[in-house]
Every structure is written in C-alpha cells, then in structure tokens.
Write a protein that holds these residues in place. Structure first.
Motif, PDB file in Angstrom:
ATOM      1  N   UNK A  56       0.829  -1.212   0.000  1.00 25.73           N
ATOM      2  CA  UNK A  56       0.000   0.000   0.000  1.00 25.73           C
ATOM      3  C   UNK A  56       0.862   1.260   0.000  1.00 25.73           C
ATOM      4  N   UNK A  57       1.871   1.279   0.855  1.00 26.19           N
ATOM      5  CA  UNK A  57       2.733   2.463   0.909  1.00 26.19           C
ATOM      6  C   UNK A  57       3.406   2.709  -0.439  1.00 26.19           C
ATOM      7  N   UNK A  58       4.046   1.672  -0.951  1.00 24.91           N
ATOM      8  CA  UNK A  58       4.851   1.851  -2.154  1.00 24.91           C
ATOM      9  C   UNK A  58       4.009   2.087  -3.401  1.00 24.91           C
ATOM     10  N   UNK A  59       2.837   1.466  -3.488  1.00 24.24           N
ATOM     11  CA  UNK A  59       2.026   1.589  -4.694  1.00 24.24           C
ATOM     12  C   UNK A  59       1.042   2.764  -4.638  1.00 24.24           C
ATOM     13  N   UNK A  60       0.460   2.995  -3.471  1.00 22.83           N
ATOM     14  CA  UNK A  60      -0.640   3.943  -3.400  1.00 22.83           C
ATOM     15  C   UNK A  60      -0.245   5.344  -2.956  1.00 22.83           C
ATOM     16  N   UNK A  61       0.629   5.439  -1.943  1.00 24.84           N
ATOM     17  CA  UNK A  61       0.821   6.807  -1.485  1.00 24.84           C
ATOM     18  C   UNK A  61       2.227   7.358  -1.506  1.00 24.84           C
ATOM     19  N   UNK A  62       3.261   6.553  -1.589  1.00 24.93           N
ATOM     20  CA  UNK A  62       4.594   7.107  -1.780  1.00 24.93           C
ATOM     21  C   UNK A  62       4.670   7.923  -3.080  1.00 24.93           C
ATOM     22  N   UNK A  63       4.059   7.450  -4.170  1.00 22.82           N
ATOM     23  CA  UNK A  63       4.106   8.266  -5.399  1.00 22.82           C
ATOM     24  C   UNK A  63       3.467   9.656  -5.224  1.00 22.82           C
ATOM     25  N   UNK A  64       2.401   9.732  -4.440  1.00 23.34           N
ATOM     26  CA  UNK A  64       1.762  11.029  -4.181  1.00 23.34           C
ATOM     27  C   UNK A  64       2.695  11.950  -3.400  1.00 23.34           C
ATOM     28  N   UNK A  65       3.392  11.374  -2.425  1.00 21.45           N
ATOM     29  CA  UNK A  65       4.324  12.166  -1.630  1.00 21.45           C
ATOM     30  C   UNK A  65       5.473  12.652  -2.516  1.00 21.45           C
ATOM     31  N   UNK A  66       6.024  11.761  -3.326  1.00 20.73           N
ATOM     32  CA  UNK A  66       7.142  12.136  -4.208  1.00 20.73           C
ATOM     33  C   UNK A  66       6.723  13.243  -5.164  1.00 20.73           C
ATOM     34  N   UNK A  67       5.527  13.122  -5.712  1.00 20.62           N
ATOM     35  CA  UNK A  67       5.032  14.111  -6.675  1.00 20.62           C
ATOM     36  C   UNK A  67       4.838  15.481  -6.018  1.00 20.62           C
ATOM     37  N   UNK A  68       4.365  15.490  -4.790  1.00 20.30           N
ATOM     38  CA  UNK A  68       4.019  16.748  -4.118  1.00 20.30           C
ATOM     39  C   UNK A  68       5.229  17.447  -3.491  1.00 20.30           C
ATOM     40  N   UNK A  69       6.264  16.702  -3.195  1.00 16.16           N
ATOM     41  CA  UNK A  69       7.414  17.286  -2.496  1.00 16.16           C
ATOM     42  C   UNK A  69       8.620  17.342  -3.429  1.00 16.16           C
ATOM     43  N   UNK A  70       9.446  18.299  -3.214  1.00 15.16           N
ATOM     44  CA  UNK A  70      10.653  18.412  -4.022  1.00 15.16           C
ATOM     45  C   UNK A  70      11.725  17.431  -3.585  1.00 15.16           C
ATOM     46  N   UNK A  71      12.650  17.209  -4.477  1.00 11.43           N
ATOM     47  CA  UNK A  71      13.757  16.288  -4.195  1.00 11.43           C
ATOM     48  C   UNK A  71      14.560  16.746  -2.983  1.00 11.43           C
TER      49      UNK A  71
END
Length: 157
Positions: free
Chosen positions: A113-128
């Motif tokens: 769940x973390x890796x598929x569902x919400x880590x991508x949202x966090x990566x997209x919303x936050x800068x490197x």
C-alpha cells in the motif's frame, strides 16, 4: 538519501529477513529466533522513523495522504503488538511460526500500500531537496529508536 528511498530500502531489508525465515527448517529454532529478533529490531526502528518524522511530514505537506497515514498507523498498531508478543515467545511454541506468518502477511500488505498507493503522491508533491532533507533526519533518528515495540506511538493509539 531521500526519505522514500530510505523507507523502500528498509522494506527490502525486512523482506530478505522474511525470506530467510521462510527458508529455515521446521526445527531451526535457534536460527528462527535470531531472524525474528532482527525482524523485531528492523520493524521497530522503521516504524519509529515513519511515525515520528515521515507520517507527520506527509500529512502536513500532502493532505491527500491523510487517510493513508491514519490507516498506516493502525497497521503499525497491529504489527507492534505482534512484535511485542514474538519478542518473548519461545520458537518451539506451536504459535511461533503462525504468528510470524501473520506478521509477514500484514507487513507485506502494508508495504504494498505504501509503495504503490501513497509514496508516489508524496514524491510528486514534495521536491527532491525536501525528501533528501527528511531522509537525512530519518537516518539520524534511527539511532534514537526504542528497542521495545510498545514504546512506539502506534502502540498507544
């Protein structure tokens, strides 16, 4: 190292331990005890840095993850209580392997769940840069993690 890469590396470490446990023979009690002790340490440390740093940051900076964070804390709650039971359970106890199997199922579901569902949202919303800064804080915080799974925030919720 960025925060998400750090968490995924932890996930890989734990998965390797799960596979070692699954390959251990039925009567490999000493080996199973050592593996489970490592699992307890790794998952307690991992949950600590998620609960203390990553989840609050995700919840604040990426409001779309709030439900995911709340569900993750509840999943941690189940896991840390299982870890606390395994900590003192004799590997010869008939429930030991079953308890570890249920733990692995829960953790694998949580990781997916973390890796598929919400880590991508966090990566997209936050800068490197922010993810790297948070990752550095998390790496340092590992040294502060408690040994006792029941000392984690999720154990009390």
């Amino acid at each position: 190292m960025d925060a998400i890469v750090l968490l995924k590396d932890d996930h890989k470490t734990v998965e390797k331990l799960f596979k070692q446990f699954e390959k251990a023979g039925d009567d490999a009690y000493k080996e199973k005890r050592q593996i489970v002790d490592q699992i307890i340490h790794e998952l307690t440390t991992h949950a600590y840095i998620e609960e203390e740093i990553f989840y609050p940051m995700a919840r604040q900076d990426v409001p779309a993850t709030e439900d995911h964070v709340l569900e993750s804390v509840e999943e941690h709650h189940v896991v840390v209580w299982m870890l606390s039971e395994l900590k003192d359970l004799d590997p010869k106890d008939e429930r030991f392997d079953a308890k570890v199997t249920v733990l692995m199922e829960n953790v694998r579901h949580h990781v997916e769940e973390e890796e598929q569902e919400w880590f991508p949202k966090v990566r997209e919303a936050m800068g490197r840069n922010e993810l790297q800064e948070v990752g550095e804080r998390m790496e340092k915080a590992k040294a502060e993690a408690p040994d006792d799974p029941l000392a984690l925030i999720s154990a009390r919720k």
